[in-house]
Design a protein around this motif. Structure first.
Motif, PDB file in Angstrom:
ATOM      1  N   GLY A  42      41.079  45.641  50.869  1.00  0.00           N
ATOM      2  CA  GLY A  42      42.369  46.010  50.299  1.00  0.00           C
ATOM      3  C   GLY A  42      42.368  47.380  49.645  1.00  0.00           C
ATOM      4  O   GLY A  42      43.401  48.020  49.527  1.00  0.00           O
ATOM      5  N   MET A  43      41.172  47.835  49.208  1.00  0.00           N
ATOM      6  CA  MET A  43      41.177  49.079  48.441  1.00  0.00           C
ATOM      7  C   MET A  43      41.228  50.333  49.305  1.00  0.00           C
ATOM      8  O   MET A  43      41.575  51.398  48.813  1.00  0.00           O
ATOM      9  CB  MET A  43      39.984  49.135  47.481  1.00  0.00           C
ATOM     10  N   GLN A  44      40.887  50.201  50.592  1.00  0.00           N
ATOM     11  CA  GLN A  44      40.837  51.416  51.406  1.00  0.00           C
ATOM     12  C   GLN A  44      42.137  52.216  51.378  1.00  0.00           C
ATOM     13  O   GLN A  44      42.100  53.416  51.185  1.00  0.00           O
ATOM     14  CB  GLN A  44      40.453  51.069  52.842  1.00  0.00           C
ATOM     15  N   GLU A  86      42.633  37.956  55.266  1.00  0.00           N
ATOM     16  CA  GLU A  86      43.593  38.573  54.363  1.00  0.00           C
ATOM     17  C   GLU A  86      42.942  38.707  53.011  1.00  0.00           C
ATOM     18  O   GLU A  86      42.376  37.738  52.495  1.00  0.00           O
ATOM     19  CB  GLU A  86      44.838  37.704  54.228  1.00  0.00           C
ATOM     20  N   MET A  87      43.041  39.881  52.449  1.00  0.00           N
ATOM     21  CA  MET A  87      42.443  40.082  51.133  1.00  0.00           C
ATOM     22  C   MET A  87      43.536  40.201  50.082  1.00  0.00           C
ATOM     23  O   MET A  87      44.358  41.106  50.132  1.00  0.00           O
ATOM     24  CB  MET A  87      41.584  41.335  51.143  1.00  0.00           C
ATOM     25  N   LEU A  88      43.538  39.213  49.176  1.00  0.00           N
ATOM     26  CA  LEU A  88      44.456  39.300  48.053  1.00  0.00           C
ATOM     27  C   LEU A  88      43.902  40.376  47.126  1.00  0.00           C
ATOM     28  O   LEU A  88      42.709  40.368  46.821  1.00  0.00           O
ATOM     29  CB  LEU A  88      44.537  37.960  47.327  1.00  0.00           C
ATOM     30  N   TRP A 179      27.631  46.037  43.276  1.00  0.00           N
ATOM     31  CA  TRP A 179      28.155  47.404  43.246  1.00  0.00           C
ATOM     32  C   TRP A 179      29.093  47.522  44.426  1.00  0.00           C
ATOM     33  O   TRP A 179      28.794  47.009  45.501  1.00  0.00           O
ATOM     34  CB  TRP A 179      27.006  48.414  43.376  1.00  0.00           C
ATOM     35  N   TRP A 180      30.233  48.168  44.238  1.00  0.00           N
ATOM     36  CA  TRP A 180      31.142  48.301  45.381  1.00  0.00           C
ATOM     37  C   TRP A 180      31.610  49.729  45.571  1.00  0.00           C
ATOM     38  O   TRP A 180      32.042  50.408  44.634  1.00  0.00           O
ATOM     39  CB  TRP A 180      32.375  47.399  45.228  1.00  0.00           C
ATOM     40  N   SER A 181      31.472  50.179  46.811  1.00  0.00           N
ATOM     41  CA  SER A 181      32.129  51.421  47.246  1.00  0.00           C
ATOM     42  C   SER A 181      32.384  51.234  48.728  1.00  0.00           C
ATOM     43  O   SER A 181      31.812  50.338  49.340  1.00  0.00           O
ATOM     44  CB  SER A 181      31.219  52.626  47.029  1.00  0.00           C
ATOM     45  N   VAL A 257      40.630  49.076  38.093  1.00  0.00           N
ATOM     46  CA  VAL A 257      40.191  47.771  38.557  1.00  0.00           C
ATOM     47  C   VAL A 257      40.585  47.653  40.019  1.00  0.00           C
ATOM     48  O   VAL A 257      41.693  48.023  40.406  1.00  0.00           O
ATOM     49  CB  VAL A 257      40.859  46.625  37.763  1.00  0.00           C
ATOM     50  N   ASP A 258      39.661  47.171  40.818  1.00  0.00           N
ATOM     51  CA  ASP A 258      39.938  46.886  42.232  1.00  0.00           C
ATOM     52  C   ASP A 258      39.505  45.448  42.461  1.00  0.00           C
ATOM     53  O   ASP A 258      38.318  45.166  42.526  1.00  0.00           O
ATOM     54  CB  ASP A 258      39.132  47.860  43.103  1.00  0.00           C
ATOM     55  N   PHE A 259      40.483  44.563  42.519  1.00  0.00           N
ATOM     56  CA  PHE A 259      40.123  43.168  42.797  1.00  0.00           C
ATOM     57  C   PHE A 259      40.434  42.829  44.245  1.00  0.00           C
ATOM     58  O   PHE A 259      41.494  43.175  44.773  1.00  0.00           O
ATOM     59  CB  PHE A 259      40.897  42.188  41.900  1.00  0.00           C
ATOM     60  N   GLY A 260      39.521  42.117  44.893  1.00  0.00           N
ATOM     61  CA  GLY A 260      39.784  41.611  46.230  1.00  0.00           C
ATOM     62  C   GLY A 260      39.248  40.203  46.370  1.00  0.00           C
ATOM     63  O   GLY A 260      38.122  39.915  45.963  1.00  0.00           O
ATOM     64  N   GLY A 261      40.070  39.317  46.901  1.00  0.00           N
ATOM     65  CA  GLY A 261      39.621  37.943  47.121  1.00  0.00           C
ATOM     66  C   GLY A 261      40.131  37.447  48.471  1.00  0.00           C
ATOM     67  O   GLY A 261      41.300  37.633  48.815  1.00  0.00           O
TER      68      GLY A 261
HETATM   69  N1  SER Z   1      36.913  46.395  47.251  1.00  0.00           N
HETATM   70  C1  SER Z   1      36.399  45.130  46.881  1.00  0.00           C
HETATM   71  C2  SER Z   1      36.050  44.272  48.076  1.00  0.00           C
HETATM   72  O1  SER Z   1      36.457  44.558  49.163  1.00  0.00           O
HETATM   73  C3  SER Z   1      37.409  44.391  46.043  1.00  0.00           C
HETATM   74  O2  SER Z   1      38.697  44.589  46.520  1.00  0.00           O
HETATM   75  O3  SER Z   1      35.356  43.316  47.913  1.00  0.00           O
END
Ligand code: SER
Length: 637
Positions: A42-44, A86-88, A179-181, A257-261
Motif C-alpha cells: 500500500g505504501m508504494q 488487498e492491503m488495508l 525493518w521496512w523499506s 506511520v505506514d500501516f499495512g495489513g
Molecule cells: N509497507 C508495509 C508493508 O507492506 C506496511 O504497509 O508491510
C-alpha cells in the motif's frame, strides 16, 4: 462471521472515524516509480508523501490497495501465500505516531472486529548498533500498557529465533524481520530511500493444532516468525522516520506511520483457520472448480489454491491493462494463466474455464473495483486467448518432445553417469528440456510426467541441474525485465525533474501533431533522457517528429510558468486535462498546466518555469514498442 467486503468497509469506516481521508486503490502497475514492476504494498503509491510532499487530502489517509507480489508465484500452494492480495493501509504523513497507531490498531482488531487479544502477539525492532538506530522501547512500552488494559501481562523477550516463545507476548527481532523499506533491509536500500523499524502483529492459530510439528520447521523452535504457519502476520505498523543518506541514516522531514495489513489474512484470523483459501473470497470460485473438475478442494488443495490465486491475480492485472505476453509485466500474467491451466488440467478440467472463474471473482469485486465490470469482456477474452494459445503450445511441445525422445531413447536408457555433468552429455539435452520449459511452457512436473509415460526415468541429479538452469534463467529474465521496464522517474534530481516537465510538453506536442488518440503508455525518465511510450499505430514521419520538436522548443523558449492546481477529477476532465481520471487521489487530483501548451494530471514533481531548461529538445529515436505502441527516446542538447 464478517465477509471480506464487510471487513474492508469496517476498516475504512474505522479510520474515517479517526479523520482519515479514504482514497481508492492505485493501479497494480505503478506510475512514476522506478523501483518495481508491480504495486506490491500500500505504501508504494504514497512514497512522495512520506518524503514530505503535501497530499491533496491531508495528513491522514487510509485505503485498501490492490497488491501483487510476483516473487511469490512459486510459493502459492500452501495455506497462506497468494500473489495478489488487498492491503488495508493507513498513513500518518507527519501527523500521529506510535501511541495513536498502536492503540488504534489494537482497538480495531480486538473491539471493532472482535479478535481475542489472548491470541495476539507482537514484535518490535531489536535495535542495531551498526546503523546507530536504537531498540524500539517506545513501542514495547505502549504495547505493554495496552495489553495490561485487557488483563494481559505482556512479557517482552528477545532471541525467540533461538529460544522460542519463552512465555513472551512481545518479541524483538533484527532488521531482517522488523525493518521496512521498499528495498528491504537497510543494506539494500539505495541512497535517498525512506524506511524505518516496524512493529508487527501476529495471530496465533493455536499450539494444540500441531501446525509446527507437522511442518518443515519441526526441528526448530516455534516462534511468531518461524513461518510454520501457527502464527500469521496480520498487520505491520511501520514507523517510517528515516532516510538513507551517504552518511548513514538521518531523520526524514517528518515522522510517518505506514500501516499495512492483508485483508485475506485478517479474515483468516477471524475464521480462526490458517487456510486463507477457506475465506469467503474464494468460496464461489472454489465451488465452480469443484463442479468443473469433479474433485474436492480438501483432497487437492495445492492445485485448487494455485488456480484460485493465479486466476484472481490475472483477472486484476488484465483489468489494470497488463496483457499476457513474453516481456515485462505481461510475462507474469502469462505465467499465472499457464500455471492455472496446468493445475486445472491435472484436476481433469478439459475445457477452457478461466473466463468462468474470472467472472465469479468479477461479480464479487465489482462494487469495490468498478473497472472490472466495464472491462469484463476484455478480461474474459484475454484469458480465453491465452488459454487457447497455451493448449496449442502444449500440443506442439509434446510433438517436439516425442521426436526428441525417439532419437535419444538409447542414451537415456543408460544409468546416470556421474562423470556426465551436463544434460548435453545425455542427448535429451538440458537445452531441449529447457526449451520445453521456456518456449513451450512445460513445467518440471509435466516434463517428468511425460517422460514417465514413455518409461523414461529422469534422475534426481539431472532434475536438479535443470532446476538450476531454470533459476538462472528466471533471475536473468527478471533482472532484464526489471532493468528494462523501470517506469517513471529515476530520481527527483533537478535534471530528471526538467525532463519530466519536457515529457508533458512532448505528450502535448504528440497529441497536437498525431491526434487525440495519443496517450501515454509508460515512461522512464532519468537525468539524461526521456524514454516514453505512447499509443499510436504508425511510424512517425520526419516531418511529424520535427513538428513535435518545434512545439516543445517553442514552449521552452516562451519561458512559461508551470502551475499546479488541485481539483476534482470531474473538473480536471472538463478543463481538458490529459491523464487517468480518479485512479489515485480520490476526491482531488493535481493538474499541472504549462500555459496553453499542456495540461495534465500528474503527481509531480515539475520545474517552476520552462525557462529553467537551457537546452534544445530533440527526438533521438522513434520506434515500435509493442503492437499499437510507439517508443520515443528524447534528449536535450
Ligand atoms: N509497507 C508495509 C508493508 O507492506 C506496511 O504497509 O508491510
Amino acid at each position: 462471521m464478517l465477509t471480506a467486503k464487510q471487513l474492508r468497509q469496517k476498516y475504512l469506516d474505522f479510520f474515517k472515524g479517526k479523520n482519515h481521508a479514504i482514497i481508492p486503490s492505485a493501479p497494480l502497475v505503478p506510475e512514476n516509480d522506478p523501483t518495481t514492476l508491480f504495486t506490491g504494498s500500500g505504501m508504494q503509491p504514497m512514497i512522495a508523501y512520506l518524503m514530505g510532499e503535501n497530499h491533496p487530502l491531508g495528513k491522514r489517509i487510509a485505503d485498501s490497495q490492490k497488491s501483487f507480489r510476483s516473487g511469490d508465484i512459486e510459493d502459492v500452494g500452501d495455506n497462506r501465500h497468494t500473489t495478489f492480495f488487498e492491503m488495508l493501509g493507513n498513513w500518518s504523513l507527519g501527523d500521529y505516531f506510535k501511541q495513536e497507531q498502536i492503540s488504534w490498531m489494537f482497538e480495531f482488531l480486538t473491539k471493532e472486529i472482535g479478535l481475542d487479544p489472548k491470541n495476539l502477539y507482537v514484535t518490535a525492532f531489536r535495535g542495531d548498533e551498526s546503523l546507530n538506530i536504537p531498540r524500539d522501547d517506545e513501542s514495547v512500552s505502549i504495547w505493554k500498557k495496552i495489553f495490561k488494559g485487557v488483563g494481559i501481562e505482556a512479557l517482552d523477550v528477545d532471541l525467540a529465533e533461538k529460544n522460542g516463545m519463552q512465555d513472551g507476548r512481545i518479541f524483538y527481532y533484527p532488521v531482517e524481520k522488523n525493518w521496512w523499506s521498499r528495498a528491504g533491509v537497510p543494506a539494500n536500500m539505495p541512497i535517498g530511500e525512506p524506511g524505518g523499524p516496524d512493529s508487527e502483529m501476529f495471530w496465533d492459530f493455536g499450539a494444540g493444532r500441531g501446525i509446527h510439528e507437522n511442518s518443515d520447521w519441526k526441528d526448530e523452535p516455534c516462534h511468531v516468525n518461524c513461518d510454520c504457519g501457527r502464527f500469521m502476520e496480520i498487520g505491520n505498523n511501520v514507523f517510517m522516520e528515516y532516510l538513507k543518506t551517504e552518511n548513514g541514516f538521518e531523520f526524514l522531514k517528518q515522522k510517518n506511520v505506514d500501516f499495512g495489513g492483508g485483508l485475506e489474512r485478517i479474515l483468516a484470523a477471524l475464521n480462526n483457520n490458517p487456510d486463507i483459501f477457506l475465506t469467503d473470497i474464494f468460496e464461489k470460485a472454489k465451488v465452480e472448480i469443484e463442479k468443473l473438475s469433479g474433485k474436492k478442494y480438501e483432497d487437492n488443495k495445492e492445485a485448487f489454491r494455485v488456480i484460485l490465486d493465479h486466476l484472481r491475480a490475472a483477472m486484476f492485472l488484465i483489468g489494470d491493462g497488463v496483457f499476457p505476453g513474453n516481456k515485462d509485466q505481461g510475462y507474469f500474467v502469462r505465467r499465472l494463466i499457464r500455471r492455472a491451466v496446468r493445475f486445472a488440467h491435472k484436476l481433469g478440467v478439459q475445457n477452457n474455464f478461466c473466463g468462468d472463474v474470472a467472472k465469479i471473482f468479477i461479480s464479487d469485486y465489482k462494487s469495490e473495483y468498478a473497472n472490472l465490470e466495464t472491462d469484463q469482456e476484455k478480461i474474459v477474452a484475454e484469458l480465453l486467448k491465452e488459454e487457447n494459445k497455451f493448449r496449442e503450445t502444449l500440443e506442439k511441445g509434446l510433438r517436439i518432445f516425442d521426436k526428441a525422445i525417439a532419437t535419444t531413447w538409447d542414451d537415456l536408457d543408460k544409468p546416470w553417469d556421474e562423470n556426465m555433468q551436463t544434460w548435453d552429455a545425455r542427448k535429451l539435452t538440458g537445452k531441449l528440456v529447457f526449451d520445453l520449459y521456456s518456449t513451450y511452457g512445460f513445467p518440471k512436473e509435466l516434463i517428468i510426467e511425460e517422460a514417465n509415460k514413455r518409461n523414461i526415468v529422469i534422475s534426481n541429479k539431472a532434475l536438479e541441474e535443470f532446476q538450476e538452469e531454470v533459476k538462472r534463467h528466471q533471475d536473468l529474465s527478471r533482472t532484464a525485465s526489471e532493468g528494462k521496464f523501470k517506469g517513471g522517474l529515476a530520481d527527483h534530481s533537478e535534471k530528471t525533474t526538467q525532463f519530466h516537465t519536457i515529457a508533458h510538453l512532448m505528450l502535448a506536442g504528440l497529441r497536437k501533431v498525431l491526434g487525440e488518440n495519443v496517450h501515454q503508455k509508460g515512461s522512464n525518465i532519468n537525468g539524461e533522457r526521456i524514454r516514453f511510450d505512447f499509443s499510436h499505430p504508425d511510424k512517425m514521419t520526419e516531418e511529424q517528429k520535427k513538428a513535435v520538436e518545434d512545439f516543445v522548443n517553442e514552449a521552452i523558449e516562451s519561458k512559461t510558468e508551470v502551475v499546479m492546481e488541485e481539483m476534482s477529477p470531474e473538473e480536471a476532465k472538463n478543463a481538458g486535462a490529459e491523464g487517468e481520471f480518479g485512479h489515485k487521489y480520490g476526491d482531488l487530483v493535481k493538474v499541472y498546466s504549462i500555459g496553453n501548451y499542456s495540461k495534465e494530471i500528474c503527481g509531480g514533481p515539475h520545474i517552476k518555469n520552462t525557462s529553467e531548461i537551457k537546452e534544445r529538445f530533440r527526438i533521438k529515436k522513434e520506434e515500435s514498442s509493442s503492437s499499437g505502441v510507439r517508443r520515443i527516446k528524447a534528449v536535450v542538447e
